[in-house]
Design an enzyme around this catalytic site. Structure first.
Site, PDB file in Angstrom:
ATOM      1  N   ASP A  27       0.835  -1.211   0.000  1.00  0.00           N
ATOM      2  CA  ASP A  27       0.000   0.000   0.000  1.00  0.00           C
ATOM      3  C   ASP A  27       0.866   1.257   0.000  1.00  0.00           C
ATOM      4  O   ASP A  27       1.948   1.270   0.604  1.00  0.00           O
ATOM      5  CB  ASP A  27      -0.908  -0.029   1.241  1.00  0.00           C
ATOM      6  CG  ASP A  27      -2.041   0.969   1.138  1.00  0.00           C
ATOM      7  OD1 ASP A  27      -2.294   1.474   0.019  1.00  0.00           O
ATOM      8  OD2 ASP A  27      -2.672   1.261   2.165  1.00  0.00           O
TER       9      ASP A  27
ATOM     10  N   HIS B  48       2.457   3.372  -9.045  1.00  0.00           N
ATOM     11  CA  HIS B  48       2.346   1.922  -9.247  1.00  0.00           C
ATOM     12  C   HIS B  48       3.566   1.389 -10.012  1.00  0.00           C
ATOM     13  O   HIS B  48       4.047   0.291  -9.720  1.00  0.00           O
ATOM     14  CB  HIS B  48       1.054   1.587  -9.996  1.00  0.00           C
ATOM     15  CG  HIS B  48      -0.184   1.909  -9.220  1.00  0.00           C
ATOM     16  ND1 HIS B  48      -0.355   1.543  -7.890  1.00  0.00           N
ATOM     17  CD2 HIS B  48      -1.332   2.568  -9.558  1.00  0.00           C
ATOM     18  CE1 HIS B  48      -1.534   1.957  -7.473  1.00  0.00           C
ATOM     19  NE2 HIS B  48      -2.141   2.589  -8.457  1.00  0.00           N
TER      20      HIS B  48
ATOM     21  N   LEU C  60      11.855 -19.927  -4.791  1.00  0.00           N
ATOM     22  CA  LEU C  60      10.847 -19.058  -4.148  1.00  0.00           C
ATOM     23  C   LEU C  60       9.549 -19.168  -4.933  1.00  0.00           C
ATOM     24  O   LEU C  60       9.566 -19.084  -6.161  1.00  0.00           O
ATOM     25  CB  LEU C  60      11.315 -17.598  -4.156  1.00  0.00           C
ATOM     26  CG  LEU C  60      10.293 -16.574  -3.651  1.00  0.00           C
ATOM     27  CD1 LEU C  60      10.383 -16.407  -2.130  1.00  0.00           C
ATOM     28  CD2 LEU C  60      10.478 -15.213  -4.299  1.00  0.00           C
TER      29      LEU C  60
HETATM   30  C1  FPP Z   1      -2.125   0.155  -3.227  1.00  0.00           C
HETATM   31  O1  FPP Z   1      -1.595   1.470  -3.220  1.00  0.00           O
HETATM   32  C2  FPP Z   1      -1.558  -0.570  -4.324  1.00  0.00           C
HETATM   33  C3  FPP Z   1      -2.265  -1.128  -5.343  1.00  0.00           C
HETATM   34  C4  FPP Z   1      -3.724  -1.084  -5.442  1.00  0.00           C
HETATM   35  C5  FPP Z   1      -1.594  -1.811  -6.426  1.00  0.00           C
HETATM   36  C6  FPP Z   1      -0.380  -2.569  -6.013  1.00  0.00           C
HETATM   37  C7  FPP Z   1       0.432  -2.769  -7.189  1.00  0.00           C
HETATM   38  C8  FPP Z   1       1.758  -2.706  -7.230  1.00  0.00           C
HETATM   39  C9  FPP Z   1       2.656  -2.548  -6.092  1.00  0.00           C
HETATM   40  C10 FPP Z   1       2.454  -2.806  -8.499  1.00  0.00           C
HETATM   41  C11 FPP Z   1       2.658  -4.197  -8.828  1.00  0.00           C
HETATM   42  C12 FPP Z   1       1.456  -4.555  -9.553  1.00  0.00           C
HETATM   43  C13 FPP Z   1       1.430  -5.224 -10.627  1.00  0.00           C
HETATM   44  C14 FPP Z   1       0.322  -4.869 -11.501  1.00  0.00           C
HETATM   45  C15 FPP Z   1       2.426  -6.264 -10.935  1.00  0.00           C
HETATM   46  P1  FPP Z   1      -2.628   2.675  -3.322  1.00  0.00           P
HETATM   47  O2  FPP Z   1      -2.802   2.992  -4.754  1.00  0.00           O
HETATM   48  O3  FPP Z   1      -3.892   2.333  -2.614  1.00  0.00           O
HETATM   49  O4  FPP Z   1      -1.831   3.790  -2.603  1.00  0.00           O
HETATM   50  P2  FPP Z   1      -2.474   4.975  -1.704  1.00  0.00           P
HETATM   51  O5  FPP Z   1      -3.089   4.321  -0.500  1.00  0.00           O
HETATM   52  O6  FPP Z   1      -1.275   5.781  -1.361  1.00  0.00           O
HETATM   53  O7  FPP Z   1      -3.447   5.705  -2.578  1.00  0.00           O
END
Ligand code: FPP
Length: 250
Positions: free
Chosen positions: A17, A34, A128
């Site tokens: 997150d 992302h 892994l």
């Molecule tokens: C939450 O951060 C994150 C996500 C919904 C996506 C997680 C994805 C990745 C780490 C990239 C890897 C993914 C793929 C497609 C391989 P948020 O957007 O909710 O962050 P915020 O809380 O700061 O808004």
């Protein structure tokens, strides 16, 4: 007496997150966060391999993430497809076995094909297991498992439900990490995290580096895992009780 030092975690699961906030702090679009999150994931996979972690499970797209703005959803789909094409050969060379966990319905043919190719290319790897939870929700997983057992007329037990769920190929997570400062589970591994240790980090996912991972592992190793037993029993190394496997209904 202080608790006996626990072994290192075999299975680490992560709610990645904070990508959006990382981007906002830099006046960038959310998708740039992302993209940085993918880099952080690559670093984390390598760090887990180097530390002898056996299983890494990451929450990349939840059943509820469809509710985000359309351009962010399609951006995440594109990122996954690109990341698979770019990263899988090297992951495979590093001995990583990629597994997709989630609902395939609703994903585009392109994304499905990328996931299936990644799985088949890396199927023989044993260093892994990287479980990518994509279009995944803990409630969905429990429901689809129960529905499959019911359709086959099989008894519902802890063991049969477990075997029908998305993570049946790995032991339950020892350590669940959530970055980004929030302290909730957000429909991740509702069944499998029953006895996991939790570690909440204030770092945003793109900033979660090797030192942050080591901090989480050190915190885990200082915990006493009792699985319902008393501390005295744990100190005397009495085995944990058998899992409940009686049928709940025929
Ligand atoms: C939450 O951060 C994150 C996500 C919904 C996506 C997680 C994805 C990745 C780490 C990239 C890897 C993914 C793929 C497609 C391989 P948020 O957007 O909710 O962050 P915020 O809380 O700061 O808004």
């Amino acid at each position: 007496m202080p608790p006996a030092a626990a072994a290192a975690p075999h299975h680490i699961a992560i709610v990645m997150d904070g990508n959006g906030r990382w981007a906002r702090q830099r006046f960038l679009p959310r998708l740039a966060g992302h993209a940085q999150g993918v880099d952080s994931l690559r670093r984390c996979v390598r760090a887990c391999v180097a530390r002898g972690v056996g299983v890494l499970t990451v929450f990349a797209f939840s059943s509820e993430n469809w509710n985000r703005p359309q351009d962010e959803v399609s951006g995440l789909m594109g990122l996954l497809a690109k990341a698979l094409a770019r990263e899988v050969p090297e992951l495979s060379r590093d001995g990583v076995c990629v597994r997709f966990v989630g609902e395939k319905a609703g994903l585009s043919g392109n994304v499905r094909k990328g996931l299936e190719q990644a799985e088949s290319l890396t199927a023989g790897n044993t260093r892994l297991v990287l479980n990518v939870c994509f279009n995944y929700g803990g409630r969905w997983d429990i429901t689809q498992a129960a529905a499959r057992l019911a359709a086959r007329g099989e008894p519902i037990t802890e063991a049969s439900l477990h075997a029908a769920m998305g993570l049946a190929h790995v032991p339950d997570p020892d350590l669940v990490i959530r970055t980004g400062g929030e302290m909730r589970i957000s429909n991740f591994l509702l069944w499998q995290a029953a006895y996991s240790e939790f570690f909440f980090s204030d770092r945003l996912w793109p900033d979660f580096d090797e030192a942050a991972l080591d901090e989480a592992i050190a915190s885990f190793r200082a915990r006493e895992r009792r699985f319902g037993r008393t501390s005295e029993q744990v100190q005397q190394q009495q085995p944990a009780p058998e899992r409940q496997t009686e049928p709940l209904r025929a």
